[in-house]
Design a protein around this motif. Structure first.
Motif, PDB file in Angstrom:
ATOM      1  N   GLY A   1       0.791  -1.225   0.000  1.00 31.66           N
ATOM      2  CA  GLY A   1       0.000   0.000   0.000  1.00 31.66           C
ATOM      3  C   GLY A   1       0.820   1.268   0.000  1.00 31.66           C
ATOM      4  N   VAL A   2       2.088   1.165  -0.356  1.00 33.14           N
ATOM      5  CA  VAL A   2       2.959   2.342  -0.449  1.00 33.14           C
ATOM      6  C   VAL A   2       3.010   2.777  -1.909  1.00 33.14           C
ATOM      7  N   GLY A   3       2.669   4.039  -2.155  1.00 35.17           N
ATOM      8  CA  GLY A   3       2.586   4.534  -3.519  1.00 35.17           C
ATOM      9  C   GLY A   3       3.633   5.564  -3.865  1.00 35.17           C
ATOM     10  N   GLN A   4       4.065   5.533  -5.113  1.00 31.31           N
ATOM     11  CA  GLN A   4       5.001   6.513  -5.649  1.00 31.31           C
ATOM     12  C   GLN A   4       4.359   7.172  -6.854  1.00 31.31           C
ATOM     13  N   ARG A   5       4.363   8.502  -6.893  1.00 27.62           N
ATOM     14  CA  ARG A   5       3.816   9.209  -8.040  1.00 27.62           C
ATOM     15  C   ARG A   5       4.760   9.035  -9.228  1.00 27.62           C
ATOM     16  N   VAL A   6       4.246   8.446 -10.308  1.00 23.50           N
ATOM     17  CA  VAL A   6       5.071   8.207 -11.484  1.00 23.50           C
ATOM     18  C   VAL A   6       4.677   9.125 -12.646  1.00 23.50           C
ATOM     19  N   LEU A   7       3.579   9.845 -12.497  1.00 25.37           N
ATOM     20  CA  LEU A   7       3.193  10.852 -13.489  1.00 25.37           C
ATOM     21  C   LEU A   7       2.591  12.032 -12.761  1.00 25.37           C
TER      22      LEU A   7
END
Length: 268
Positions: free
Chosen positions: A108-114
């Motif tokens: 549930g860890v997110g990274q903004r890729v756009l």
């Protein structure tokens, strides 16, 4: 609406924040209740876990059974507009208020890729190579997000939103555009609107053909213009269909029939 494993369908609804499970016998039951008002999108992983995007306080929920679920990912943005899984098992989330796409791992860890210039990323479509296409709102742009994380702009439409995307087996992109046309592009090549063979019951007059009415006139009339574009792999775009009062909300490419189906509103 999501067709899950074994022919079970899941339906996310608005204002009540409920997800319904519809069995193969057509009987429905409330499957899960989220805290937010609207369930905007659904996706399912390979293990059968259901993921739901919500608004207006955008969260992604992970649901493992009837009434069994919890918040899985909570970005700063207010809207989760679309969800899709990548080939390597990451959950991709299209978000709005500050438009972008997050890549979320199994914890549930997110990274903004756009990070888009537009306020909303409204839809996602995975290609056969594992890249993702993303359609924006504010200005209708199609982005390509490669599996390696590189981002490029494929098409900028003269409409405000890209509401849905589909791909055919030859790599052509079909884009449902909506909102008041704001500009034209010199490089855009036009074709006459495609005649679509179908049995249609219309409850009000009007036809889906090209119009010379100005954007101001359309806004004053309360109409919502829409159009369908095809973008070739070489980037050349052609308008296939347009209407001054119908929006396309969903697209489905049927490769076996070499045919595109689309659903519209407000006439539906």
């Amino acid at each position: 609406l999501l067709l899950g494993q074994d022919g079970i369908a899941y339906l996310g609804t608005g204002h009540g924040g409920k997800i319904f499970r519809i069995g193969k016998d057509g009987k429905s039951e409330t499957f899960f209740q989220v805290q937010e008002m609207d369930v905007t999108c659904l996706a399912m992983d390979g293990k059968g876990a259901l993921f739901a995007g919500t608004s207006p306080n955008g969260k992604v929920y992970k649901i493992t059974g009837k009434d069994q679920g919890e918040a899985f990912f909570n970005p700063e943005e207010k809207y989760i507009w679309d969800l899709a899984f990548s080939n390597d098992g990451f959950l991709m989330a299209a978000v709005g208020e500050a438009g972008g796409v997050y890549k979320i791992n199994q914890q549930g860890v997110g990274q903004r890729v756009l990070k888009a210039e537009e306020n909303h990323i409204l839809c996602l479509q995975k290609s056969g190579e594992g890249d993702f296409l993303a359609g924006s709102g504010g200005v209708g742009v199609i982005y390509r997000l490669s599996a390696e994380g590189r981002t490029s702009v494929l098409f900028e439409s003269p409409y405000e939103e890209i509401k849905s995307l589909a791909l055919d087996g030859s790599g052509n992109i079909y884009a449902a555009c909506g909102g008041t046309p704001s500009r034209t592009r010199k490089e855009e090549a036009h074709e006459p609107p495609v005649r679509i063979s179908a049995d249609v019951t219309v409850t009000a007059g009007g036809s889906a053909t090209s119009s010379a009415r100005t954007p101001a006139a359309l806004v004053a009339s309360g109409k919502e213009p829409g159009a369908l574009f095809r973008v070739r792999p070489d980037g050349i775009a052609r308008k296939l269909w347009e209407s001054e009062d119908e929006l396309i909300y969903s697209l489905l490419w049927k490769e076996g029939d070499r045919r595109l189906l689309f659903g519209t509103g407000n006439k539906g």
